[in-house]
Design an enzyme around this catalytic site. Sequence first.
Site: not given
Length: 343
Positions: A227, A261
Amino acid sequence: MPSSLNPATGEPVADHDPHPPEHVETVLSAAVTAQRDWRATPIDRRLPLLSAIARELRADADRFARLITQEMGKPITEARAEVEKSAWTLDHYAGHAERYLAPEPVASGATESTVVFEPLGVLLAIMPWNYPFWQFFRFLAPALAAGNGAVLKHASNVPACALALEEVVRRAGAPPGLCSTLLVEPAAVAGLIADDRIAAVTLTGSTEVGALVAAQAGAHLKKHVLELGGSDPFVVLDDADLDEAATAAVRSRFNTVGQSCVNAKRLIVDESVADAFVDLVAKKAGALALGDPMDEATQIGPLARADLRDTLHDQVRRTVAAGATLLLGGAPVPGRHGAPYLV
């Protein structure tokens, strides 16, 4: 390994020496032994461990929240919410993993075909500092439910959090060795990935580090899940409720002091409402309470490290030099001990 520093004060939280090679060897060997027994444990006897970890988190939530805030500067209210989210995630998998992992019959030309979910083995988790508890537990909960073991290599600026994660799992009654933390330098990660006792690796982090980990895992034919960094768009159309949209944009952009993020990083606004929207965002962002992250009223604390502050400030200066208009802040704000605040 450097000492962890409180980014709000510049003072050390604790000194942590890297684990020596012999400790790494002991941890990996113990993990393999523990996982071998764990995978043979029926799932209905594995899942109570997840509930027990959740209870341990909630029982000591204030201490864990304060530790998060001390090491990476997240406002205490957000740190407390992170601990609760971690507990909620564990409870979710405790209640649903048996269904998620149930064999699934599928149609085929064979007499019988079924999709089954088998444990991989001992998993290496390389975790980031921005959500030092939740990022780990969102990995650990399904991993343990599926019969895997875990070795954590956490970000180098949150070693106390990393050790606390191992502690809370142990206190919850996990078999010895099933889940351990390794305090090692980044250069040691390649050796861990290459080790035959590590079955797979997962990383949450930057695209640059993700490329390295993917290459290392691929070289050893190991499964990996990455990720990586994001640049999420926030789109505002001309029929939007601008006040509500601006409130949501500011909340999304400044969660975890903007260090996530999934923060709204690209605001794409219909030209007909752009000026009004920008004015609202500037007003609402300017009203956020900047201060000591241990203060319940604080909404904006320090960035996690001084180098992150310096990088961001350089981006602001270069953007203004390229023609951008500065509406708010734009200069580092010193804390009590030269803390890396930025507005």
